[in-house]
Design a protein around this motif. Structure first.
Motif, mmCIF file in Angstrom:
data_model
loop_
_atom_site.group_PDB
_atom_site.id
_atom_site.type_symbol
_atom_site.label_atom_id
_atom_site.label_comp_id
_atom_site.label_asym_id
_atom_site.label_seq_id
_atom_site.Cartn_x
_atom_site.Cartn_y
_atom_site.Cartn_z
ATOM 1 N N ALA A 132 72.406 88.779 -15.870
ATOM 2 C CA ALA A 132 72.346 90.041 -16.616
ATOM 3 C C ALA A 132 73.648 90.818 -16.402
ATOM 4 O O ALA A 132 74.631 90.284 -15.889
ATOM 5 C CB ALA A 132 71.132 90.853 -16.175
ATOM 6 N N ASN A 133 73.643 92.076 -16.791
ATOM 7 C CA ASN A 133 74.846 92.900 -16.596
ATOM 8 C C ASN A 133 74.681 93.816 -15.391
ATOM 9 O O ASN A 133 75.143 94.945 -15.369
ATOM 10 C CB ASN A 133 75.156 93.721 -17.848
ATOM 11 N N PHE A 134 74.020 93.284 -14.373
ATOM 12 C CA PHE A 134 73.839 94.016 -13.123
ATOM 13 C C PHE A 134 73.592 93.023 -12.006
ATOM 14 O O PHE A 134 73.258 91.849 -12.245
ATOM 15 C CB PHE A 134 72.664 95.003 -13.225
ATOM 16 N N PHE A 135 73.773 93.502 -10.786
ATOM 17 C CA PHE A 135 73.452 92.714 -9.593
ATOM 18 C C PHE A 135 72.354 93.422 -8.823
ATOM 19 O O PHE A 135 72.392 94.645 -8.649
ATOM 20 C CB PHE A 135 74.680 92.571 -8.679
ATOM 21 N N CYS A 136 71.390 92.634 -8.369
ATOM 22 C CA CYS A 136 70.385 93.132 -7.438
ATOM 23 C C CYS A 136 70.827 92.710 -6.039
ATOM 24 O O CYS A 136 71.084 91.518 -5.802
ATOM 25 C CB CYS A 136 69.019 92.552 -7.778
ATOM 26 N N CYS A 137 70.950 93.671 -5.140
ATOM 27 C CA CYS A 137 71.454 93.397 -3.801
ATOM 28 C C CYS A 137 70.486 93.980 -2.768
ATOM 29 O O CYS A 137 69.922 95.066 -2.972
ATOM 30 C CB CYS A 137 72.828 94.028 -3.585
ATOM 31 N N GLN A 138 70.352 93.283 -1.667
ATOM 32 C CA GLN A 138 69.568 93.819 -0.553
ATOM 33 C C GLN A 138 70.521 94.357 0.501
ATOM 34 O O GLN A 138 71.474 93.686 0.891
ATOM 35 C CB GLN A 138 68.671 92.747 0.051
ATOM 36 N N VAL A 139 70.272 95.586 0.933
ATOM 37 C CA VAL A 139 71.076 96.198 1.989
ATOM 38 C C VAL A 139 70.514 95.699 3.322
ATOM 39 O O VAL A 139 69.377 95.998 3.681
ATOM 40 C CB VAL A 139 71.027 97.734 1.908
ATOM 41 N N THR A 140 71.309 94.939 4.047
ATOM 42 C CA THR A 140 70.800 94.227 5.228
ATOM 43 C C THR A 140 71.202 94.855 6.548
ATOM 44 O O THR A 140 70.665 94.483 7.601
ATOM 45 C CB THR A 140 71.307 92.776 5.211
ATOM 46 N N ASP A 141 72.148 95.795 6.525
ATOM 47 C CA ASP A 141 72.672 96.313 7.784
ATOM 48 C C ASP A 141 73.271 97.686 7.547
ATOM 49 O O ASP A 141 73.598 98.050 6.419
ATOM 50 C CB ASP A 141 73.742 95.354 8.330
ATOM 51 N N ARG A 142 73.399 98.462 8.631
ATOM 52 C CA ARG A 142 74.095 99.761 8.655
ATOM 53 C C ARG A 142 73.333 100.877 7.941
ATOM 54 O O ARG A 142 73.275 101.999 8.429
ATOM 55 C CB ARG A 142 75.517 99.659 8.074
ATOM 56 N N TYR A 143 72.796 100.617 6.765
ATOM 57 C CA TYR A 143 72.167 101.662 5.957
ATOM 58 C C TYR A 143 70.823 101.172 5.432
ATOM 59 O O TYR A 143 70.587 99.974 5.316
ATOM 60 C CB TYR A 143 73.042 102.037 4.756
ATOM 61 N N SER A 144 69.985 102.130 5.064
ATOM 62 C CA SER A 144 68.866 101.819 4.182
ATOM 63 C C SER A 144 69.380 101.953 2.754
ATOM 64 O O SER A 144 70.462 102.492 2.504
ATOM 65 C CB SER A 144 67.704 102.788 4.417
ATOM 66 N N SER A 145 68.602 101.476 1.793
ATOM 67 C CA SER A 145 69.020 101.610 0.390
ATOM 68 C C SER A 145 69.164 103.087 0.015
ATOM 69 O O SER A 145 70.090 103.465 -0.716
ATOM 70 C CB SER A 145 68.020 100.923 -0.535
ATOM 71 N N ALA A 146 68.264 103.937 0.525
ATOM 72 C CA ALA A 146 68.339 105.372 0.219
ATOM 73 C C ALA A 146 69.577 105.996 0.843
ATOM 74 O O ALA A 146 70.270 106.803 0.202
ATOM 75 C CB ALA A 146 67.085 106.075 0.726
ATOM 76 N N GLU A 147 69.889 105.632 2.083
ATOM 77 C CA GLU A 147 71.062 106.196 2.755
ATOM 78 C C GLU A 147 72.345 105.773 2.061
ATOM 79 O O GLU A 147 73.273 106.581 1.871
ATOM 80 C CB GLU A 147 71.084 105.757 4.216
ATOM 81 N N LEU A 148 72.427 104.505 1.665
ATOM 82 C CA LEU A 148 73.627 104.026 0.979
ATOM 83 C C LEU A 148 73.798 104.730 -0.356
ATOM 84 O O LEU A 148 74.914 105.124 -0.732
ATOM 85 C CB LEU A 148 73.525 102.510 0.769
ATOM 86 N N THR A 149 72.695 104.921 -1.074
ATOM 87 C CA THR A 149 72.751 105.619 -2.357
ATOM 88 C C THR A 149 73.270 107.041 -2.181
ATOM 89 O O THR A 149 74.121 107.516 -2.951
ATOM 90 C CB THR A 149 71.358 105.640 -3.009
ATOM 91 N N LYS A 150 72.784 107.736 -1.158
ATOM 92 C CA LYS A 150 73.233 109.114 -0.913
ATOM 93 C C LYS A 150 74.691 109.169 -0.473
ATOM 94 O O LYS A 150 75.437 110.058 -0.889
ATOM 95 C CB LYS A 150 72.328 109.768 0.140
ATOM 96 N N GLN A 151 75.109 108.220 0.354
ATOM 97 C CA GLN A 151 76.501 108.184 0.806
ATOM 98 C C GLN A 151 77.457 107.996 -0.370
ATOM 99 O O GLN A 151 78.479 108.670 -0.472
ATOM 100 C CB GLN A 151 76.688 107.050 1.818
ATOM 101 N N LEU A 152 77.124 107.083 -1.259
ATOM 102 C CA LEU A 152 77.999 106.830 -2.403
ATOM 103 C C LEU A 152 78.081 108.040 -3.322
ATOM 104 O O LEU A 152 79.149 108.353 -3.857
ATOM 105 C CB LEU A 152 77.489 105.613 -3.183
#
Length: 605
Positions: free
Chosen positions: A540-560
């Motif tokens: 598709a025109n997107f990637f599904c990725c699992q955040v495996t270290d350092r952050y949760s998905s919510a934390e990474l989203t907020k940081q970005l």
């Protein structure tokens, strides 16, 4: 250095918010504009702060009271005819004070980064106007400057020319004037201007006259990516509260909009899924050339639009219905569905949200890979009887893809089982060998009238603002039902015209799809180098990725979002992915993708 704040205006466009208070008493995220501004000024070394009041001036004085004693020396001046004059008269009330010290001039309806005062004060040039590169939301006075940042012209509203926007900068309405500039240029011209043209003008008009001199001594200082907003109405207030929100609240404010991110042009949006390379410039030029006609003429009804869609996709008119985006057709179809429906989770939630929970028979693929085949679905639903099966292909958010041989197998199985098969192929043009992967073919539709194919034109073709989608089936009763269910004019003239001219640009479209696939492959390799991401394969025109270290998905989203102004999709809200730290990243053009990769690497440090 002193500061002068203009706070006399009535702020009528803010309606009830300024019925009992002046504009600077409006709150943004719980903090009044005047408190935020005075708090910022209190960090500077100022001799005094002069506030020019008018409308509800007594209330403002009373509110400020003595709360800033010891931090700021606050004085007041009054514009007694604030309802008959403009800000040029308010400034004339303090023209004597302007000649007594260097001055920061600030309008009170602003919210801005703390850094802006440091920028203007640390700059050695004595006479400066903070400016921001023109963006579509901006209104009011613009400036043009030369290569040395000298302001060569102030451009008022009536002189604004959209052909020149690439050269325009918007005044942020924060200025620094030296005492000498005020004494020898600004105040004398202010007095002359008011005498000649009256008091119902703007103080920038005086600056416009001054810039006509050979040596105006006024420069522009661009603020780059620093945050600011001017609040004139409730829409401005909503945007300002979003820009200046923090953490969870910022995410919440962006998410409840469901689009409209063009109001935030500095934000890089990795949530919404569109082709970054189409339409071409030439096609957009043709749309622009016909803008006046399309804006002022009614669109056609469903008969013509079905004809255009049939031509667009090479299928018979009677098999297709056009929607105001695929979402309109999904709503109509799903509310018409009877019986049990198989749904692969996680999925595009617009489909199951239209169903009763007891209708859904859920299939959940391998939790690590989120992958599945046609055989997996057939085997599962042979044991869990259904009346309908929904398949997003490629799937959203996993990117899983069932190739054509698997789809034909599913169609034959569904036909034998008398199962209505709904296949959404909105992302299929991003798949490898995409030219041969579509089900929008007369022979396939006619092979089984229980086959329904849905396609969003917004995503593959890069025109989400036009809101176009189609549903195709040889089931004439379903097609007629949906045509009756939607509005006769559900498509506007711009969408209709786009479908009409697409054929001329079909080769360009094919080329952009190949270009996209190459960029997706490059981007995917870069994502795999991020140490805390596990990247799933995608068609598709997107990637599904699992955040495996350092952050949760919510934390990474907020940081970005907070640090880099990049918005990604946290998939924690999706059925089947809660608590598993998956994110979804759209694929954009190369420059944008490199910016996201750089942000990921910084967050890895």
């Amino acid at each position: 250095m002193q500061a002068i704040i203009l706070a006399a205006g009535m702020g009528r466009r803010l309606g009830e918010l300024t019925r009992d208070n002046t504009k600077c008493m409006v709150s943004v995220n719980g903090v009044r504009l005047i408190d935020r501004l005075l708090g910022q000024l209190a960090t500077l070394s100022l001799t005094r702060v002069i506030i020019v009041v008018g409308y509800k001036g007594d209330e403002l004085r009373q509110y400020i009271g003595h709360r800033y004693d010891g931090r700021l020396n606050i004085e007041y001046a009054e514009n007694p005819i604030y309802d008959k004059t403009n800000n040029i008269y308010s400034l004339s009330m303090v023209k004597q004070q302007m000649t007594e010290d260097d001055t920061l001039l600030i309008e009170s309806d602003l919210i801005f980064s703390d850094q802006l005062f440091r920028m203007i004060l640390d700059n050695p040039y004595p006479n400066l106007a903070l400016v921001a590169k023109y963006e579509t939301w901006m209104d009011g006075t613009m400036v043009r400057m030369d290569s040395d940042y000298n302001i060569v012209n102030f451009v008022p509203k009536k002189a604004f020319n959209y052909a020149d926007v690439d050269q325009y900068y918007k005044t942020v309405n924060i200025y620094k004037f030296s005492r000498e500039f005020s004494c020898h240029k600004y105040v004398p011209f202010l007095e002359a201007y008011c005498s000649a043209l009256g008091n119902n003008e703007y103080y920038e008009q005086v600056l416009r006259v001054i810039t006509l001199l050979d040596n105006a001594e006024l420069k522009a200082l661009p603020i780059g990516n620093e945050k600011w907003y001017e609040i004139d109405d409730i829409q401005d207030l909503d945007i300002a509260e979003t820009i200046f929100a923090e953490g969870d609240e910022m995410l919440h404010r962006f998410n409840y909009r469901y689009g409209g991110h063009w109001r935030f042009p500095k934000m890089l949006d990795y949530c919404y899924l569109v082709n970054p390379y189409f339409p071409t410039t030439r096609m957009k030029d043709e749309l622009r050339a016909n803008f006046d006609t399309l804006l002022t003429e009614y669109p056609s009804g469903m008969f013509v639009n079905s004809l255009l869609a049939g031509k667009y996709f090479g299928i018979r008119q009677q098999y297709v219905v056009v929607g105001n985006g695929a979402a309109e057709l999904i709503k109509s179809m799903m509310e018409h569905v009877e019986g049990r429906i198989g749904v692969v989770y996680p999925t595009f939630e617009e489909y199951p949200h239209r169903l009763q929970p007891e209708q859904v028979v859920a299939y959940q693929p391998d939790p690590q890979t989120l992958s599945y085949t046609a055989d997996d679905l057939i085997n599962f639903y042979d044991e869990h009887p259904i009346d309908n099966l929904l398949l997003i292909n490629p799937d959203n958010p996993s990117g899983n893809f069932i190739p054509m041989d698997g789809l034909l197998q599913l169609i034959e199985w569904a036909k034998q089982k008398h199962i209505r098969l709904v296949i959404d192929e909105s992302f299929v043009d991003f798949s490898d060998d995409f030219e041969h992967n579509t089900l929008l073919r007369n022979d396939l539709l006619e092979q089984y009238d229980g086959l329904i194919v849905v396609k969003s034109i917004s995503k593959s073709y890069g025109v989400p603002g036009l809101r176009l989608g189609i549903l195709a089936s040889a089931d004439s009763s379903l097609i007629q039902y949906i045509k009756r269910d939607v509005s006769i004019w559900n498509i506007n003239s711009f969408g209709e015209f786009y479908m009409q001219i697409f054929g001329k640009y079909e080769k360009d479209y094919m080329a952009t799809c190949h270009r996209f696939i190459a960029e997706r492959n490059r981007f995917g390799k870069l994502l795999q180098q991020i140490p805390y991401l596990r990247v799933l394969p995608t068609q598709a025109n997107f990637f599904c990725c699992q955040v495996t270290d350092r952050y949760s998905s919510a934390e990474l989203t907020k940081q970005l979002l907070s640090r880099f102004n990049i918005m990604i999709k946290d998939c924690d809200s999706k059925n089947g992915l809660k608590g598993r730290n998956f994110i979804r990243l759209s694929v954009r053009a190369t420059e944008d993708n490199d910016r996201l990769i750089e942000a990921f690497h910084i967050l890895a440090q």
